[in-house]
Design an enzyme around this catalytic site. Structure first.
Site, mmCIF file in Angstrom:
data_model
loop_
_atom_site.group_PDB
_atom_site.id
_atom_site.type_symbol
_atom_site.label_atom_id
_atom_site.label_comp_id
_atom_site.label_asym_id
_atom_site.label_seq_id
_atom_site.Cartn_x
_atom_site.Cartn_y
_atom_site.Cartn_z
ATOM 1 C CB SER A 87 -0.724 0.052 1.192
ATOM 2 O OG SER A 87 -1.631 1.179 1.403
ATOM 3 C CE1 TYR A 114 -4.262 -2.349 5.328
ATOM 4 C CE2 TYR A 114 -3.578 -0.120 4.907
ATOM 5 C CZ TYR A 114 -4.062 -1.415 4.544
ATOM 6 O OH TYR A 114 -4.099 -1.531 2.963
HETATM 7 P P1 NAD Z 1 -11.561 -5.986 -0.247
HETATM 8 O O1 NAD Z 1 -12.343 -5.936 1.002
HETATM 9 O O2 NAD Z 1 -12.161 -6.226 -1.507
HETATM 10 O O3 NAD Z 1 -10.732 -7.242 -0.105
HETATM 11 C C1 NAD Z 1 -10.056 -7.636 0.935
HETATM 12 C C2 NAD Z 1 -10.295 -9.248 1.030
HETATM 13 O O4 NAD Z 1 -9.626 -9.706 2.084
HETATM 14 C C3 NAD Z 1 -11.885 -9.426 1.307
HETATM 15 O O5 NAD Z 1 -12.579 -9.633 0.279
HETATM 16 C C4 NAD Z 1 -11.573 -10.766 2.171
HETATM 17 O O6 NAD Z 1 -11.853 -11.843 1.480
HETATM 18 C C5 NAD Z 1 -10.109 -11.131 2.468
HETATM 19 N N1 NAD Z 1 -10.029 -11.413 3.794
HETATM 20 C C6 NAD Z 1 -9.812 -10.240 4.977
HETATM 21 N N2 NAD Z 1 -9.695 -11.090 6.127
HETATM 22 C C7 NAD Z 1 -9.486 -12.158 5.887
HETATM 23 C C8 NAD Z 1 -9.460 -13.344 6.577
HETATM 24 N N3 NAD Z 1 -9.196 -13.372 7.792
HETATM 25 N N4 NAD Z 1 -9.402 -14.486 5.825
HETATM 26 C C9 NAD Z 1 -9.597 -14.670 4.463
HETATM 27 N N5 NAD Z 1 -9.738 -13.717 3.814
HETATM 28 C C10 NAD Z 1 -9.694 -12.385 4.195
HETATM 29 O O7 NAD Z 1 -10.595 -4.683 -0.195
HETATM 30 P P2 NAD Z 1 -9.412 -4.307 -1.013
HETATM 31 O O8 NAD Z 1 -9.063 -2.821 -0.884
HETATM 32 O O9 NAD Z 1 -9.491 -4.834 -2.479
HETATM 33 O O10 NAD Z 1 -8.289 -5.241 -0.619
HETATM 34 C C11 NAD Z 1 -7.120 -5.979 -1.112
HETATM 35 C C12 NAD Z 1 -5.831 -5.599 -0.892
HETATM 36 O O11 NAD Z 1 -5.411 -4.461 -1.069
HETATM 37 C C13 NAD Z 1 -5.681 -5.506 1.059
HETATM 38 O O12 NAD Z 1 -4.416 -6.283 1.263
HETATM 39 C C14 NAD Z 1 -5.498 -4.098 1.010
HETATM 40 O O13 NAD Z 1 -4.706 -3.875 2.303
HETATM 41 C C15 NAD Z 1 -4.708 -3.497 -0.041
HETATM 42 N N6 NAD Z 1 -4.867 -1.999 -0.227
HETATM 43 C C16 NAD Z 1 -5.948 -1.659 -0.508
HETATM 44 C C17 NAD Z 1 -6.101 -0.237 -0.759
HETATM 45 C C18 NAD Z 1 -7.357 0.472 -1.013
HETATM 46 O O14 NAD Z 1 -7.408 1.660 -1.016
HETATM 47 N N7 NAD Z 1 -8.743 -0.150 -1.390
HETATM 48 C C19 NAD Z 1 -5.044 0.365 -0.887
HETATM 49 C C20 NAD Z 1 -3.969 -0.085 -0.581
HETATM 50 C C21 NAD Z 1 -3.926 -1.449 -0.488
#
Ligand code: NAD
Ligand code: MG
Length: 299
Positions: A191, A204
């Protein structure tokens, strides 16, 4: 809708998708989020061209958000795809698995909790068994909860965030490596927070620095085996994690404004970075962090 190759003004793309103040309980689902402002996972736009033909991919958190866009793109590039997700997200997951099947590829559902080491190990084994091997691991599942003051971050919250984001990445990677042959790739979702932590996301952000660093260290360790490890660092992307406590509800409408493009990013805009790092096009790219963040200066 235009595909990812059509020339478009990036300031205007998705500029009307500004979320309202809202809160989703639990991990949040795409289905609930779409009632306010839907996310784009490339359902109607991602065009593949055989860049991952017959690869076998495991994508954690592939039910929604960035992981869902990656699962769709991988399938349309010719890969079979297994996704890990929490059982309560099954409806989201089945929709994405349906799109993988529509691309003519094998789709494997692996519901469970990645905070559990035994499940994480079993998830890799299930993917290997069901797909007939493994070539690509995307460590993307993640937990993000905003807490303004360190005195309010419970030990349980700190522990669950590290288990989900950092420990699971370790468990999954450790279990996967013995199955990976030369040419395989591992991609960690880090991130912007790994480089520029926000005050309300210190725990986080620390996990994201960990998975970013793990990608760089493992890149050095695994490169001689022909396994490339890289990371993608998204900026603010409109996914369920955000309204599910990732940001304060009243911050949601303005979060994207901090980027040079002045808007939220969409999961569909992340998928090409993962396809690039997964495919042999990036054969000389090792230990890299690819920033996809609308313009937020990073080292
Ligand atoms: P999202 O909520 O769509 O995806 C995260 C997924 O993680 C969930 O759908 C869930 O299936 C899974 N998850 C969470 N806890 C879990 C557990 N205990 N066991 C199994 N699965 C689990 O959100 P996203 O933003 O697409 O996140 C995906 C990745 O991107 C994450 O690692 C997040 O930190 C990273 N990220 C997101 C952003 C943002 O702005 N959305 C920015 C930087 C990084
Ligand atoms: Mg989800």
């Amino acid at each position: 809708m235009a595909d990812q190759y059509t020339m478009q003004d990036p300031t205007k793309m998705y500029a009307d998708r500004v979320p309202d103040e809202q809160y989703l309980p639990g991990p949040g689902t795409d289905k609930e989020m779409a009632e306010n402002v839907p996310a784009d996972h490339g359902e109607d736009s991602y065009r593949g061209s055989g860049r991952l033909q017959d690869r076998k991919a495991l994508v954690t958190g592939g039910d929604s958000g960035i992981g869902a866009a990656v699962a769709i793109a991988f399938a349309r590039e010719g890969a079979d795809v297994a996704i890990v997700y929490l059982p309560e997200e099954d409806e989201d997951a089945q929709r994405i698995l349906g799109l993988v099947k529509d691309a003519g590829r094998k789709a494997v559902a692996i519901p469970g909790d990645l905070k559990d080491a035994a499940f994480a190990r079993q998830a890799v084994q299930t993917a290997v068994d069901e797909l007939g091997g493994l070539d690509i691991l995307v460590n993307n599942a993640g937990k993000q909860q905003h807490v303004e003051d360190i005195v309010d971050i419970s030990d349980e919250e700190f522990d669950e965030t590290f288990k989900t984001n950092a420990y699971a990445t370790f468990w999954l990677t450790k279990a996967a490596v013995p199955h990976l042959s030369p040419g395989s790739t591992i991609i960690n979702s880090t991130s912007i927070q790994a480089y520029a932590p926000s005050p309300q996301l210190v725990h986080y952000a620390a996990t994201k620095a960990t998975v970013n660093n793990l990608a760089k260290g493992l890149a050095a360790q695994l490169a001689p085996k022909g396994i490339r490890v890289n990371a993608v660092a998204p900026g603010p992307i409109w996914t369920p994690l955000q309204p599910a406590g990732g940001q304060a509800p009243d911050a949601l409408p303005s979060v994207g404004e901090q980027t040079y493009l002045g808007r939220w990013g969409q999961p569909a805009e992340l998928a090409p970075a993962y396809v690039f790092l997964a495919s042999n096009e990036s054969s000389y790219v090792v230990g890299e962090t690819l920033h996809v963040d609308g313009g937020m200066p990073t080292p």
